[in-house]
Each structure stands twice: as C-alpha cells, then as structure tokens.
Enzyme design. Structure first.
Site, short mmCIF file in Angstrom:
data_model
loop_
_atom_site.label_atom_id
_atom_site.label_comp_id
_atom_site.label_asym_id
_atom_site.label_seq_id
_atom_site.Cartn_x
_atom_site.Cartn_y
_atom_site.Cartn_z
N GLY A 41 0.85 -1.18 0.00
CA GLY A 41 0.00 0.00 0.00
C GLY A 41 0.89 1.23 0.00
O GLY A 41 1.99 1.21 0.57
N ASP A 67 0.30 -0.95 -5.00
CA ASP A 67 -1.01 -0.29 -5.14
C ASP A 67 -0.84 1.22 -4.98
O ASP A 67 -0.48 1.69 -3.91
CB ASP A 67 -1.98 -0.80 -4.07
CG ASP A 67 -3.34 -0.12 -4.17
OD1 ASP A 67 -4.13 -0.51 -5.04
OD2 ASP A 67 -3.60 0.83 -3.40
N LYS A 101 -5.15 4.19 -9.92
CA LYS A 101 -6.60 4.51 -9.88
C LYS A 101 -6.89 5.87 -10.49
O LYS A 101 -6.10 6.80 -10.37
CB LYS A 101 -7.10 4.50 -8.42
CG LYS A 101 -6.65 3.29 -7.62
CD LYS A 101 -7.24 3.22 -6.22
CE LYS A 101 -6.53 2.16 -5.39
NZ LYS A 101 -5.34 2.66 -4.68
N ASN A 173 -14.50 1.06 -3.86
CA ASN A 173 -15.55 1.72 -3.06
C ASN A 173 -16.93 1.66 -3.72
O ASN A 173 -17.75 2.54 -3.51
CB ASN A 173 -15.16 3.18 -2.76
CG ASN A 173 -13.88 3.27 -1.96
OD1 ASN A 173 -13.76 2.70 -0.88
ND2 ASN A 173 -12.88 3.96 -2.49
N1 LIG Z 1 -9.22 2.55 -2.62
C1 LIG Z 1 -9.26 3.37 -1.58
O1 LIG Z 1 -10.15 4.21 -1.46
C2 LIG Z 1 -8.20 3.24 -0.52
C3 LIG Z 1 -8.38 3.88 0.73
C4 LIG Z 1 -7.38 3.70 1.69
C5 LIG Z 1 -6.27 2.93 1.42
N2 LIG Z 1 -6.10 2.34 0.18
C6 LIG Z 1 -4.90 1.53 -0.14
O2 LIG Z 1 -4.70 0.56 0.88
C7 LIG Z 1 -3.42 0.73 1.47
C8 LIG Z 1 -3.41 0.33 2.92
O3 LIG Z 1 -4.32 1.08 3.67
P1 LIG Z 1 -3.85 2.12 4.79
O4 LIG Z 1 -2.55 2.71 4.40
O5 LIG Z 1 -5.01 3.00 5.03
O6 LIG Z 1 -3.74 1.22 6.11
P2 LIG Z 1 -2.92 -0.06 6.60
O7 LIG Z 1 -1.99 -0.54 5.57
O8 LIG Z 1 -3.91 -0.98 7.18
O9 LIG Z 1 -2.11 0.55 7.83
C9 LIG Z 1 -1.04 1.44 7.63
C10 LIG Z 1 -0.53 1.89 9.00
O10 LIG Z 1 -0.02 0.76 9.71
C11 LIG Z 1 1.34 0.96 10.08
N3 LIG Z 1 1.98 -0.37 9.94
C12 LIG Z 1 2.22 -1.05 8.79
N4 LIG Z 1 2.79 -2.24 9.04
C13 LIG Z 1 2.89 -2.34 10.39
C14 LIG Z 1 3.40 -3.34 11.25
N5 LIG Z 1 3.90 -4.48 10.76
N6 LIG Z 1 3.35 -3.11 12.59
C15 LIG Z 1 2.83 -1.97 13.09
N7 LIG Z 1 2.34 -0.98 12.31
C16 LIG Z 1 2.37 -1.16 10.97
C17 LIG Z 1 1.87 1.99 9.12
O11 LIG Z 1 2.89 2.78 9.69
P3 LIG Z 1 4.40 2.88 9.06
O12 LIG Z 1 4.28 3.32 7.63
O13 LIG Z 1 5.05 3.92 9.94
O14 LIG Z 1 4.99 1.53 9.22
C18 LIG Z 1 0.62 2.86 8.89
O15 LIG Z 1 0.46 3.79 9.95
C19 LIG Z 1 -3.12 2.21 1.22
O16 LIG Z 1 -1.76 2.51 1.43
C20 LIG Z 1 -3.61 2.35 -0.20
O17 LIG Z 1 -2.66 1.78 -1.09
C21 LIG Z 1 -7.06 2.49 -0.77
#
Ligand SMILES: NC(=O)c1ccc[n+]([C@@H]2O[C@H](COP(=O)([O-])OP(=O)(O)OC[C@H]3O[C@@H](n4cnc5c(N)ncnc54)[C@H](OP(=O)(O)O)[C@@H]3O)[C@@H](O)[C@H]2O)c1
Ligand SMILES: *[C@@H]1O[C@H](CO)[C@@H](O)[C@H](O)[C@H]1NC(C)=O
Ligand SMILES: *[C@@H]1O[C@H](CO)[C@@H](O)[C@H](O)[C@H]1NC(C)=O
Length: 308
Positions: A41, A67, A101, A173
């Site tokens: 991500g 992504d 996207k 979404n």
């Molecule tokens: N289509 C859409 O509308 C949409 C919306 C939201 C997200 N997305 C996609 O989905 C991806 C993931 O979602 P997200 O970024 O919202 O949330 P996520 O990947 O669930 O969580 C990211 C958070 O978790 C931390 N983290 C990651 N690995 C970890 C680990 N092993 N231990 C502890 N903390 C950890 C990261 O911090 P650090 O970076 O400091 O490690 C960051 O603060 C996005 O990056 C994007 O590509 C798409």
C-alpha cells in the site's frame, strides 16, 4: 558437497521469489490475468521521496504488487523505484503487477484514457496491470460534485483495456447495487472491487456478493484499528485473544490480521514506510489459521469503518 547443497538451496529460494508470484501466491481474475495476493500500500507517505526507497525494499523482500493512485501524488517516485529494481536485474516488468486509480475529477468518458496516460507517464510504464475507478463519486476539478454517471466512466475504462493501457480494469468503493448496474449495462465485468476490509469491518456481505459475481476483492486499510489509529475501545493489538494466536505461530499481531484476510481469499494491501515492517508484512505465507481461530478473528467485527 556443502557448496553444492548451498547452491541448490540458493536456486530453490531464488525460484520461490522470482516471477510474478514473488513471495505471495497469485489468484486468477475473471479476465484470466493473475494478481499477487499481497501488495505494498502506498497511501499516506508523509515523505514522498522515501517512496522510491520503499519500493526497492518491497521488491527485495519479495513483493511484486504495488497499489497506488493518481490521488496519492507518488506515481513518479514509485516509477523511479520500479526503474531501479528493473535496472538492478531483480525483476523484469512482466514480473511486476502495478495497480493505479482514476481520481474523481476525471470521470467523463473522454477523460479516462488521458488520465491513465498521465499516470503511465509518471510511472514510466507503457501499461498498468490494473486500473480502478477510485470511487463512484464524480467531482469537478475544484472538488464540488459533478453529475457524471459511473457507467460513462466505465466505458472509458473499457477503452483503456482495449487499447492495452490497462491489462485488467476494476472499481473501488462500489457497493453491490452499483456493481450490478455496471454488469447489466456494460461489456466487461469489473475484475476487482477494492474496499475497506479489516477485523473491525469484516464486510462479509460485500465480499460474498463480489465472489458470487466472480469479482476479486482487494482489502484496503487491512490492519484496521490494530495499528495506532485511535482505537476508541475497539479491540487492538493488546487483545489477549489475538495475542494467544500470535504466540502459537510465533507471529506478530499484524501478521495474524493479514493471515485472517488471506484465509478469506482477499488481496491485502498493507502500507508501511519502514523496511522491517515491509518485510514483516509479507512474511505471512508459511502458516494457516484454523477454523476456530478464524471464528475468534470474526468476533472483532463491529462494522466500524475508518473511511466514510
Ligand atoms: N481505494 C481506496 O479508497 C483506498 C483507501 C485507503 C487505502 N487504500 C490503499 O490501501 C493501502 C493500505 O491502507 P492504509 O494505508 O489506510 O492502512 P494499513 O496498511 O492498514 O495501515 C497502515 C498503517 O499501519 C502501520 N503499519 C504497517 N505495518 C505495520 C506493522 N507491521 N506493525 C505496526 N504498524 C504497521 C503503518 O505505519 P508505518 O508506515 O510507519 O509503518 C501505517 O500507519 C493504502 O496505502 C492504499 O494503497 C485504498
Ligand atoms: C520466532 O520468529 C522470529 C522472527 O521471525 C525468529 O527470529 C525466531 O527464530 C522465531 N522463533 C522460533 C522459536 O521459531
Ligand atoms: C454488521 O452488519 C451486518 C450486516 O448488516 C449484520 O448482520 C451484523 O449483525 C452487524 N454486526 C455488528 C457487530 O453490528
């Protein structure tokens, strides 16, 4: 003898992490293309230049799927990272799966292909593996709502696929009703719906609806409230139920959360900017959860989403 054994081990390892699968297995989409089950991500890199470094770390760790989105404004840095790993001989373009996207302000049919061409130019690629409509909501350049039907947008997506600029096309979404409107009125069924899925928002019905239509589901924000996100009383990384499972497999809570989603045949997109976490998050393909442990994970659901 020792040398031979080590050489064999080296090539066996190399075999496992080379190619499209990398460290993650792939799933076949409804158009016949293969998608790796785990992607890096890339939303919310506060320091965009570090994105290039993160792509390098991810590919070295065995990721083959990235992504991104026009909205994230990081496609250029990701493109530099892709160029690095290809130049260093780690992978070939065809070993990678790149998702981006279309943002809401480019929903008019005639805007779709040019928007993709702009993303491709930033990424330094001549095709993406997957192009998604980021959301069903159309907006004007100033962010105010625009009156454009996503069926029009989808026609532009079909043109992008026909031109070979996107190998697969999908949505993000979208709810079941919106997906059914596309299916009823279009030539191509979306290959993917990317939606928020994590333990506190398990989305059983939306996932079931997609699978019944042969649409793969990408789970965004997969770590949900198990990372520092203001848990507000929701179960988190100190919950004894998940700590027990983590201890049993010598895995972290994050790895158990990702495994829970993978057991459900969801494609997961954990984001991290830190090398050790990028490595930790893909180290989830050497164990399985039992049905009892899946039932425990299900108890964390409260239908609570992070995004609207
Ligand atoms: N289509 C859409 O509308 C949409 C919306 C939201 C997200 N997305 C996609 O989905 C991806 C993931 O979602 P997200 O970024 O919202 O949330 P996520 O990947 O669930 O969580 C990211 C958070 O978790 C931390 N983290 C990651 N690995 C970890 C680990 N092993 N231990 C502890 N903390 C950890 C990261 O911090 P650090 O970076 O400091 O490690 C960051 O603060 C996005 O990056 C994007 O590509 C798409
Ligand atoms: C547990 O996992 C850690 C991190 O992957 C590893 O260094 C350690 O050797 C493992 N311990 C056992 C007993 O397998
Ligand atoms: C979550 O939503 C589903 C579907 O609307 C419902 O069946 C379920 O009971 C809800 N779960 C909780 C914990 O609110």
């Amino acid at each position: 003898m020792k040398f031979i054994v080590n050489t064999v081990a080296f090539f066996a390892l190399f075999h496992v992490i080379s190619g499209l699968a990398g460290k993650a297995p792939t799933k076949t989409l409804n158009d016949g293309n293969q998608i790796p089950m785990l992607a890096l991500g890339t939303y919310g890199f506060d320091d965009i230049p570090r994105m290039r470094q993160a792509v390098n770390w991810a590919i070295e760790a065995g990721y083959r799927h990235i992504d991104t989105a026009a909205l994230y404004e990081n496609e250029e840095e990701i493109g530099k990272g892709i160029s690095d790993v290809i130049k260093h001989g780690l992978v070939k373009r065809e070993d990678l799966f790149i998702t981006t996207k279309l943002w809401n302000d480019k929903h008019a049919r005639h805007q779709v292909v040019p928007a993709l061409q702009e993303s491709l130019s930033k990424l330094g690629l001549d095709y993406v593996d997957l192009y998604l409509i980021h959301s069903p909501e159309a907006s004007n350049a100033d962010g105010s709502p625009a009156n454009i039907d996503y069926l029009e947008t989808w026609k532009g997506m079909e043109e992008a696929k026909k031109l070979g600029l996107a190998r697969s096309i999908g949505v993000s979404n979208f709810n079941t009703e919106q997906i059914d409107r596309i299916i009823k009125n279009s030539l191509i069924v979306p290959a993917v719906n990317q939606i928020e899925v994590h333990p506190s928002n398990s989305q059983e019905e939306a996932v079931k609806d997609c699978f019944e239509r042969n649409i793969a589901v990408m789970a965004y924000s997969p770590l949900g409230f198990f990372v520092s996100r203001g848990q507000n009383g929701r179960p988190g990384k100190d919950d004894p139920k998940i700590l027990n499972i983590a201890r049993k497999y010598n895995k972290t809570v994050t790895q158990i959360v990702l495994r829970y989603l993978l057991e459900r045949d969801l494609i997961v997109l954990p984001k991290s900017a830190k090398r050790h976490r990028i490595e930790e998050n893909i180290n989830v393909f050497d164990f399985h959860l039992t049905p009892e442990e899946m039932a425990v994970m299900k108890t964390f659901n409260s239908n609570t989403s992070i995004f609207d």
